[in-house]
Design a protein around this motif. Sequence first.
Motif, PDB file in Angstrom:
ATOM      1  N   GLU A 102       0.832  -1.197   0.000  1.00 53.21           N
ATOM      2  CA  GLU A 102       0.000   0.000   0.000  1.00 53.21           C
ATOM      3  C   GLU A 102       0.868   1.250   0.000  1.00 53.21           C
ATOM      4  O   GLU A 102       1.848   1.326   0.747  1.00 53.21           O
ATOM      5  CB  GLU A 102      -0.903   0.008   1.235  1.00 53.21           C
ATOM      6  CG  GLU A 102      -1.887  -1.159   1.287  1.00 53.21           C
ATOM      7  CD  GLU A 102      -2.945  -1.078   0.209  1.00 53.21           C
ATOM      8  OE1 GLU A 102      -3.407   0.039  -0.098  1.00 53.21           O
ATOM      9  OE2 GLU A 102      -3.299  -2.138  -0.345  1.00 53.21           O
ATOM     10  N   TYR A 103       0.492   2.221  -0.830  1.00 52.51           N
ATOM     11  CA  TYR A 103       1.188   3.504  -0.865  1.00 52.51           C
ATOM     12  C   TYR A 103       0.237   4.555  -1.410  1.00 52.51           C
ATOM     13  O   TYR A 103      -0.765   4.237  -2.048  1.00 52.51           O
ATOM     14  CB  TYR A 103       2.468   3.429  -1.714  1.00 52.51           C
ATOM     15  CG  TYR A 103       2.245   3.039  -3.157  1.00 52.51           C
ATOM     16  CD1 TYR A 103       2.095   4.008  -4.146  1.00 52.51           C
ATOM     17  CD2 TYR A 103       2.185   1.695  -3.539  1.00 52.51           C
ATOM     18  CE1 TYR A 103       1.885   3.659  -5.471  1.00 52.51           C
ATOM     19  CE2 TYR A 103       1.978   1.338  -4.862  1.00 52.51           C
ATOM     20  CZ  TYR A 103       1.826   2.318  -5.820  1.00 52.51           C
ATOM     21  OH  TYR A 103       1.622   1.963  -7.128  1.00 52.51           O
ATOM     22  N   ASP A 104       0.565   5.815  -1.147  1.00 47.75           N
ATOM     23  CA  ASP A 104      -0.254   6.930  -1.608  1.00 47.75           C
ATOM     24  C   ASP A 104       0.678   7.998  -2.163  1.00 47.75           C
ATOM     25  O   ASP A 104       1.423   8.625  -1.404  1.00 47.75           O
ATOM     26  CB  ASP A 104      -1.087   7.488  -0.450  1.00 47.75           C
ATOM     27  CG  ASP A 104      -2.042   8.596  -0.886  1.00 47.75           C
ATOM     28  OD1 ASP A 104      -1.981   9.040  -2.060  1.00 47.75           O
ATOM     29  OD2 ASP A 104      -2.851   9.019  -0.040  1.00 47.75           O
ATOM     30  N   SER A 110       6.709   7.189   4.008  1.00 48.14           N
ATOM     31  CA  SER A 110       7.655   6.130   3.671  1.00 48.14           C
ATOM     32  C   SER A 110       6.865   4.820   3.604  1.00 48.14           C
ATOM     33  O   SER A 110       6.170   4.466   4.563  1.00 48.14           O
ATOM     34  CB  SER A 110       8.719   6.056   4.765  1.00 48.14           C
ATOM     35  OG  SER A 110       9.938   5.695   4.232  1.00 48.14           O
ATOM     36  N   TYR A 111       6.968   4.109   2.492  1.00 48.94           N
ATOM     37  CA  TYR A 111       6.159   2.912   2.267  1.00 48.94           C
ATOM     38  C   TYR A 111       7.057   1.715   1.946  1.00 48.94           C
ATOM     39  O   TYR A 111       7.886   1.781   1.042  1.00 48.94           O
ATOM     40  CB  TYR A 111       5.188   3.148   1.108  1.00 48.94           C
ATOM     41  CG  TYR A 111       4.316   4.373   1.282  1.00 48.94           C
ATOM     42  CD1 TYR A 111       3.120   4.288   1.980  1.00 48.94           C
ATOM     43  CD2 TYR A 111       4.692   5.607   0.749  1.00 48.94           C
ATOM     44  CE1 TYR A 111       2.310   5.415   2.141  1.00 48.94           C
ATOM     45  CE2 TYR A 111       3.894   6.732   0.902  1.00 48.94           C
ATOM     46  CZ  TYR A 111       2.706   6.632   1.596  1.00 48.94           C
ATOM     47  OH  TYR A 111       1.912   7.731   1.752  1.00 48.94           O
ATOM     48  N   LEU A 113       7.528  -1.631   0.237  1.00 48.16           N
ATOM     49  CA  LEU A 113       6.879  -2.271  -0.904  1.00 48.16           C
ATOM     50  C   LEU A 113       7.734  -3.406  -1.452  1.00 48.16           C
ATOM     51  O   LEU A 113       8.896  -3.573  -1.056  1.00 48.16           O
ATOM     52  CB  LEU A 113       6.629  -1.238  -2.009  1.00 48.16           C
ATOM     53  CG  LEU A 113       5.801  -0.008  -1.615  1.00 48.16           C
ATOM     54  CD1 LEU A 113       5.781   0.998  -2.755  1.00 48.16           C
ATOM     55  CD2 LEU A 113       4.392  -0.415  -1.224  1.00 48.16           C
ATOM     56  N   THR A 130      11.918   0.603  -0.283  1.00 53.36           N
ATOM     57  CA  THR A 130      11.144   1.633   0.399  1.00 53.36           C
ATOM     58  C   THR A 130      10.849   2.746  -0.589  1.00 53.36           C
ATOM     59  O   THR A 130      11.760   3.257  -1.239  1.00 53.36           O
ATOM     60  CB  THR A 130      11.936   2.198   1.601  1.00 53.36           C
ATOM     61  OG1 THR A 130      12.227   1.127   2.497  1.00 53.36           O
ATOM     62  CG2 THR A 130      11.135   3.272   2.326  1.00 53.36           C
ATOM     63  N   ASN A 132       9.799   6.438  -0.842  1.00 54.53           N
ATOM     64  CA  ASN A 132       9.684   7.675  -0.078  1.00 54.53           C
ATOM     65  C   ASN A 132       8.965   8.700  -0.938  1.00 54.53           C
ATOM     66  O   ASN A 132       9.449   9.052  -2.011  1.00 54.53           O
ATOM     67  CB  ASN A 132      11.068   8.194   0.310  1.00 54.53           C
ATOM     68  CG  ASN A 132      11.792   7.224   1.220  1.00 54.53           C
ATOM     69  OD1 ASN A 132      11.280   6.880   2.276  1.00 54.53           O
ATOM     70  ND2 ASN A 132      12.955   6.765   0.807  1.00 54.53           N
TER      71      ASN A 132
END
Length: 177
Positions: A102-104, A110-111, A113, A130, A132
């Motif tokens: 999940e990311y936006d 910081s996601y 993935l 990651t 960013n």
Amino acid sequence: TIEFGEEKKVSDFIENLQGTLINDDEIDTGKLGTQTVTFEYTSIRNKKKTKNFEIKIVDTKKPEIFMENSITVKTGYNKDLTKIALSGDDCDPNPTRNIEGEYDLKQAGSYKLKYIVTDASGNTASKDFTLNVVDKLNTTTTTSDKIQFSDAIQKYKTAKTEMGIDVSQWQGEIDWE
């Protein structure tokens, strides 16, 4: 069964030939699937004979991924995120690329993935990274784990492969950064 791109000759598959092989041709392993290999030999009675056998060419090698452990984009990034890494396969010119997690892109953060590449034969490679997402890009940031294209060529280039960057019109807009 032969791996895609593997160098093999007719004699590699013949055991106990009752005669002499006329031509020990190299087998074309550049196309997946089953193929019939035909060869000629001279029998022990000095007669020219033709025989054949079938081989199956398979792809069991997973794709390669060349990317950093951390990728930084500006909030509002609107390009295809699956194109942020250099990846490829020895057999499939267009492997499937996906990002798991999940990311936006509209929200700084910081996601954690996973970048996943799957070729047409079902072989999969993945790399955790990651993402960013930042409000302002720092253009002086350097990363020590970058892979240089020249290093990738040295490590993965063979007589049967070509490496490069596709910058044709079909790729659309190219993010040179």
